[in-house]
Write a protein that holds these residues in place. Sequence first.
Motif, PDB file in Angstrom:
ATOM      1  N   ASP A 144       0.921  -1.274   0.172  1.00 41.15           N
ATOM      2  CA  ASP A 144      -0.135   0.053  -0.006  1.00 41.15           C
ATOM      3  C   ASP A 144       0.945   1.160  -0.005  1.00 41.15           C
ATOM      4  OD1 ASP A 144      -2.305  -1.232  -0.162  1.00 41.15           O
ATOM      5  OD2 ASP A 144      -2.904  -0.997   1.921  1.00 41.15           O
ATOM      6  N   ASP A 145       1.859   1.261   0.505  1.00 45.21           N
ATOM      7  CA  ASP A 145       2.890   2.307   0.519  1.00 45.21           C
ATOM      8  C   ASP A 145       4.370   1.929   0.938  1.00 45.21           C
ATOM      9  OD1 ASP A 145       3.534   5.211   0.512  1.00 45.21           O
ATOM     10  OD2 ASP A 145       2.729   5.457   2.495  1.00 45.21           O
TER      11      ASP A 145
ATOM     12  N   ILE B  84      15.078  -2.558  -1.183  1.00 47.84           N
ATOM     13  CA  ILE B  84      13.729  -3.118  -1.626  1.00 47.84           C
ATOM     14  C   ILE B  84      13.748  -3.344  -3.091  1.00 47.84           C
ATOM     15  CG2 ILE B  84      11.619  -2.468  -1.989  1.00 47.84           C
ATOM     16  CD1 ILE B  84      11.731  -0.786   0.803  1.00 47.84           C
ATOM     17  N   PHE B  85      13.254  -4.473  -3.807  1.00 50.85           N
ATOM     18  CA  PHE B  85      13.425  -4.630  -5.262  1.00 50.85           C
ATOM     19  C   PHE B  85      11.853  -4.630  -5.544  1.00 50.85           C
ATOM     20  CE2 PHE B  85      17.318  -6.385  -3.618  1.00 50.85           C
ATOM     21  CZ  PHE B  85      18.113  -5.714  -4.584  1.00 50.85           C
ATOM     22  N   GLY B  86      11.507  -3.714  -6.401  1.00 56.15           N
ATOM     23  CA  GLY B  86      10.248  -3.781  -6.920  1.00 56.15           C
ATOM     24  C   GLY B  86      10.119  -4.678  -8.260  1.00 56.15           C
ATOM     25  N   THR B  87       9.571  -5.879  -8.214  1.00 59.12           N
ATOM     26  CA  THR B  87       9.253  -6.915  -9.220  1.00 59.12           C
ATOM     27  C   THR B  87       7.797  -7.005  -9.363  1.00 59.12           C
ATOM     28  OG1 THR B  87       9.573  -8.817  -7.806  1.00 59.12           O
ATOM     29  CG2 THR B  87      11.519  -7.843  -8.928  1.00 59.12           C
ATOM     30  N   ASP B  88       6.985  -5.977  -9.293  1.00 52.67           N
ATOM     31  CA  ASP B  88       5.623  -6.364  -9.010  1.00 52.67           C
ATOM     32  C   ASP B  88       4.928  -5.885 -10.427  1.00 52.67           C
ATOM     33  OD1 ASP B  88       6.386  -3.510  -8.480  1.00 52.67           O
ATOM     34  OD2 ASP B  88       4.834  -3.193  -6.937  1.00 52.67           O
ATOM     35  N   GLY B  89       5.537  -5.816 -11.507  1.00 48.10           N
ATOM     36  CA  GLY B  89       4.743  -5.763 -12.828  1.00 48.10           C
ATOM     37  C   GLY B  89       4.311  -4.432 -13.091  1.00 48.10           C
ATOM     38  N   ALA B  90       3.919  -4.542 -14.334  1.00 49.56           N
ATOM     39  CA  ALA B  90       3.470  -3.305 -15.316  1.00 49.56           C
ATOM     40  C   ALA B  90       2.819  -2.252 -14.661  1.00 49.56           C
ATOM     41  CB  ALA B  90       2.679  -3.819 -16.506  1.00 49.56           C
TER      42      ALA B  90
ATOM     43  N   ALA C  74       3.198  -1.137  -7.780  1.00 51.04           N
ATOM     44  CA  ALA C  74       2.872   0.020  -6.503  1.00 51.04           C
ATOM     45  C   ALA C  74       4.295   0.436  -6.180  1.00 51.04           C
ATOM     46  CB  ALA C  74       2.345  -0.793  -5.492  1.00 51.04           C
ATOM     47  N   VAL C  75       5.521  -0.230  -6.045  1.00 50.98           N
ATOM     48  CA  VAL C  75       6.644   0.256  -5.766  1.00 50.98           C
ATOM     49  C   VAL C  75       6.972   1.619  -6.757  1.00 50.98           C
ATOM     50  CG1 VAL C  75       9.189  -0.018  -5.594  1.00 50.98           C
ATOM     51  CG2 VAL C  75       7.396  -1.713  -4.823  1.00 50.98           C
ATOM     52  N   ARG C  76       6.930   1.168  -7.916  1.00 50.95           N
ATOM     53  CA  ARG C  76       7.128   2.250  -9.018  1.00 50.95           C
ATOM     54  C   ARG C  76       6.423   3.482  -8.691  1.00 50.95           C
ATOM     55  NH1 ARG C  76       5.640   0.281 -14.081  1.00 50.95           N
ATOM     56  NH2 ARG C  76       3.730   1.251 -13.843  1.00 50.95           N
TER      57      ARG C  76
END
Lengths: 448, 448
Positions: free
Chosen positions: B134-135, B161-167, B170-172
């Motif tokens: 969420d944040d 933290i690695f953002g591998t949460d897709g197209a 949420a990280v991006r």
Amino acid sequence: MGERNKKVAVVGAGLVGSLHAILLAKKGYDVDVFERRPDLRKAKIIGGRSINLALSNRGLKALRYAGVEEQIQAMCIPMYGRKMHDLQGNLTYQPYGKDGEAIFSISRGGLNQTLMNHADHFDNVRYFFNHRCDDLDLEKNELHFFDTENNQTVVEQYDHIFGTDGAFSAVRNRLMKTPMFNYSQEYLSHGYKELIIPPNADGSHRIDKNCLHIWPRGEFMLIALPNLDGSFTVTLFFPMEGETSFASIQTEEQVMDFFNATFPDAVEVMPTLAKDYFDNPTATLVTVRCNPWNFEDKVMLMGDAAHAIVPFYGQGMNAGFEDCSVFYEMLDNYQDPMTLFEKYSALRAPDGSAIADLALYNYIEMRDLVGDESFLLRKKIERKFSELYPDKWLPLYSQVTFSHTRYSEALANGEKQRKIMDEIMQIPAIEDIWDSPVIMEKILNSTT
Amino acid sequence: MGERNKKVAVVGAGLVGSLHAILLAKKGYDVDVFERRPDLRKAKIIGGRSINLALSNRGLKALRYAGVEEQIQAMCIPMYGRKMHDLQGNLTYQPYGKDGEAIFSISRGGLNQTLMNHADHFDNVRYFFNHRCDDLDLEKNELHFFDTENNQTVVEQYDHIFGTDGAFSAVRNRLMKTPMFNYSQEYLSHGYKELIIPPNADGSHRIDKNCLHIWPRGEFMLIALPNLDGSFTVTLFFPMEGETSFASIQTEEQVMDFFNATFPDAVEVMPTLAKDYFDNPTATLVTVRCNPWNFEDKVMLMGDAAHAIVPFYGQGMNAGFEDCSVFYEMLDNYQDPMTLFEKYSALRAPDGSAIADLALYNYIEMRDLVGDESFLLRKKIERKFSELYPDKWLPLYSQVTFSHTRYSEALANGEKQRKIMDEIMQIPAIEDIWDSPVIMEKILNSTT
């Protein structure tokens, strides 16, 4: 959109939001305007120094629709041209348009207050300050705010929602998650910082107040716009990182060394330079584009929320105000709001992207070219031809600044003109024969 | 990054997240992997039909680093070339590379499960499912999740933290609000829908299983990739709006009329076509680019979160896996994580943008050109020359698919090759003399 007394929301009470609220009120809508910050007429807004802006014909037209043009004009200082300062302090002057054509320096805060005060005259406009937009339910067309003054959540439903909440728009952020919403944000490697040339003791301006001053130095640029109180707001455009940059300049001595070497005649009129440099924030420059601007007939983005642009054409506010005047003109032509919203977005989004391109290009022109003799000659030739054949050639700057030609058309026209002038500038000894009939004839043939 | 046993988070347990977790675990990091959805090994994931993918050399290299290459290979069906189906059902075959070179059809779900099972072998990897990000607090480097199974908020702090949460990362989405973060998302006007060619009664494939089938029809395209169970997953690429589009086709009769007229030989092997068409979702095709991929040494985007691309080069997963292998290779070279994160982003972001460009280009190639005789001749000439002078010419497709050349270099090389071939194709009667020594000589001279 046919029915009156529909309930609409305007999210963001900045320049564009306040103007749009007035125009919607004039058409009979019930308008709720929500603003994240306190009422700027009552509270001292914390943030950067209040900036001044260049108002020009597109903006003035929208202010006329709103019924505030004369009132605003009284707050303006006309600038009839650019005055370039070279390293030795020599000045070169380049008029913006024909005799009497000018752009107008105005305080952002003063303009915003005037628009708000005018909106208050309408019974069908209500302002809600300290309301932060947290979410937007696109199913129910509900806005979710957090009222930071009363610490409570506010949820309201509207027929139509207008997102005029700026370059970092919360409304747009919700639209980003809808299918087929195209979006980009792109930062320049340069940022900016505002500084000041204070007035003389008698309240007069220290340098010529009726022009926009530019100190073009390639990678660096300083500009100054006059204020009514006799001061100038000075803006330094400067690389964010690198050998000579906001990141590299860390001491007052470094500031003074850099300014003395780069903008010596400006230093003479900036007594508080070193202190201001560290007191005032450094800001970034972003270009935002999106397409479409609408979600069905529920949401429409306008102003910086739809097209944040860099400030080098003086068109950010004018483009936003034109968003409002174009919408105002289209309102009566479409009974069906879905058709209106789709037609408006299809018409206006290419213009938002075009003025973004033009503003990026003008950065190069301002920081590099206005100090260049060949460029100044090119402008003189264009002006001469334009005087001889005004219906054949309106300089690009004039199309953008003084006309109401669509930005996308101006961009295309400018490209054609550039190609013609590229050829003209190749003519041997052009600097000697630039105003001869043979050159004028040659341009005439190229335009037809 | 020097110190081991640092605590890192991987947000998103898809293909790239699961692979990256393994590689980080091998380097000694304590890895927490968070996934919004339930464990796909236990729950039936709701969503579109599970798609199959084309795995190729870049992806295989990363799987080798993870120690699962052989296990994965056993789940693959090699495809040695493209088989084009024309309107009359005539077939044309075009090999992808040299003898034995192939791309591999694999089930997304099966591959993901295998990676998760392998990650479970590491004591220093922990999976957390049903955790919605969420944040992200960039000051404290804290992740805020909502645990949808236990209805509670979870807050955890990490070194990296690695953002591998897709197209739709949420990280991006959090990084988008940081200064100087450049971003774009652009949708194609075409979308896609998955359909099926079921197996024969004996479990065998109804059409040649060792190639990728294409029905190129300009604005429309059908492709089919084999599955281990004897079926093919068929994908229709189709305009979202317009005269003949997902929006216009509304009845089973319209589906059958369109398919019978456009893909007649495919209809023969698609008995459930009309039902599948309405049962299965229509999906959009988006290209996402951003730069930088990191925020300081706190956050790094990888996979689709950093570079969602259209599927026409079969490189989406391979590019994401290569993100992991490149990071794995760089890890030991930099003691300082800030330097590592900055160098990695600077190296890899241009490659993400290059494969996005290549994938967009290949859409045109697949839907238009592979049915074009001149295009097929061009490919034959390239192949012939490449066989004669393998060190002088590796076809672009091979550079992208079979080599480990940086995508950005492959894109630049491909541009050079295109210019050479444009000239060759202008030679009179090229179709008669294409494999003559004089033509080969001419290409040789152009390359040096």
